[in-house]
Design a protein around this motif. Structure first.
Motif: not given
Length: 368
Positions: A270, A246, A251
């Motif tokens: 994430e 991330s 992401v």
């Protein structure tokens, strides 16, 4: 009409950590605060990472499968302590909770005769003074109050505080809550008005793929508080050992031959980073990577467990997280009670709770 909500299947059970301390009795507000202090103290005193991980895992299991996500960190720990002492087959999957009259007036159910409720803290609210935050009648006998209305009798005011002032929290008082299995339908209730939970089935790959899509949709449509749209990209296998990343608004989730359940958990991990550790495109908290990873993985573990996936807590590297809390929380090196460190742990657990609950709620809002 009562709204059906989701809960775990009755076949899903948590594994309780039997090495934790015996449950303490909880009857009042002091007991609840003591329960929190005892739990965080147990973490600080854990002799090794395995012991600390077991205690954190028990708390996350409570959060995931007891459905206490709408309660504060103090109430969650208080419920966990009380559930430890209950010899009931439902205490590890009691998703839904409400007060005596809420069950009856809003959900068409009555608390069963003789049911033993659970003690929690509940806010006492009402019109709050915009200058000092106190109740109207609190001003009358307090001439020393730091407020323009100090010493004034509310009966002499030329306005009605209940109409002019917004509600605020005066203080917290103990209240009693009951779990769904402690209730039964009211005899004269319309069946359409009786709350009945929908059961979450045990997690499988087909279900995980649907959950992945729901979480991806929530991220990309800016559904989460404090974030804009989060771009989710599925890549190939990725670098060895790296399942996702991330970067503040983006992401990446590695695919390849991984199971849908694994990629769903990675996406939750994430997204947790985005919500916990980024403020826009830059990190929002200057903490070590080990701390960030524990917090994101704790959220992912909770989310996965809540949807019926049997997941391993071995990746919860609690040792570094606790050590950082101790270092951050040091105010007085001679403070044997580690009060400041306990506060840091409590606050971070509450952040984990809040983010996990937000992710679960957003996924549920998009489920069939």
């Amino acid at each position: 009409m009562a709204t059906a909500q989701t809960t775990l299947s009755d076949t899903q059970h948590t594994t309780t950590n039997n090495d934790t301390a015996d449950p303490i009795e909880i009857n009042d507000a002091d007991d609840i605060h003591n329960a929190v202090d005892e739990f965080t103290g147990e973490l600080l005193d854990a002799v090794d990472n395995a012991a600390a991980t077991g205690q954190i895992t028990e708390y996350l299991n409570t959060l995931a499968t007891v459905g206490a996500s709408r309660y504060s960190i103090r109430n969650q720990i208080a419920l966990m302590q009380q559930l430890r002492a209950r010899d009931e087959d439902w205490t590890d999957h009691a998703e839904h909770w409400a007060g005596f009259w809420t069950w009856q007036n809003e959900h068409g159910r009555a608390v069963q005769k003789g049911a033993d409720g659970f003690t929690i803290l509940a806010p006492v609210t009402g019109p709050a003074c915009p200058d000092c935050g106190n109740a109207p009648n609190y001003h009358a006998n307090r001439p020393d109050l730091d407020c323009p209305r100090a010493g004034e009798d509310p009966g002499d005011w030329d306005f009605d505080p209940s109409e002019e002032w917004s509600d605020g929290v005066y203080y917290f008082s103990t209240a009693t809550t009951f779990a769904y299995p402690q209730t039964e339908p009211l005899e004269d209730a319309d069946p359409d008005d009786v709350f009945e939970p929908q059961h979450r089935s045990t997690g499988n790959d087909d279900r995980a793929a649907d959950l992945f899509d729901a979480l991806r949709d929530a991220a990309e449509t800016a559904a989460f508080d404090g974030t804009g749209a989060i771009r989710v990209t599925e890549t190939g296998r990725g670098r060895p050992g790296v399942r996702g990343s991330s970067s503040g608004g983006r992401v990446d989730v590695a695919g390849g031959d991984r199971s849908a359940a694994d990629t769903f958990r990675t996406l939750a991990h994430e997204i947790a980073h985005e919500l916990l550790h980024f403020d826009g495109p830059v990190p929002s908290r200057d903490v070590p990577d080990e701390v960030k990873e524990l917090e994101a993985e704790a959220v992912a573990y909770t989310v996965a467990r809540s949807f019926g996936f049997q997941v391993d807590g071995s990746e919860l590297y609690v040792g570094a997280w606790l050590q950082h809390a101790k270092t951050t929380g040091v105010v007085d090196p001679d403070d044997e009670d580690d009060i400041a460190a306990r506060d840091v742990i409590r606050d971070r657990l509450d952040e984990i709770r809040s983010v996990a609950a937000e992710i679960i709620e957003e996924i549920d809002a998009r489920r069939d």
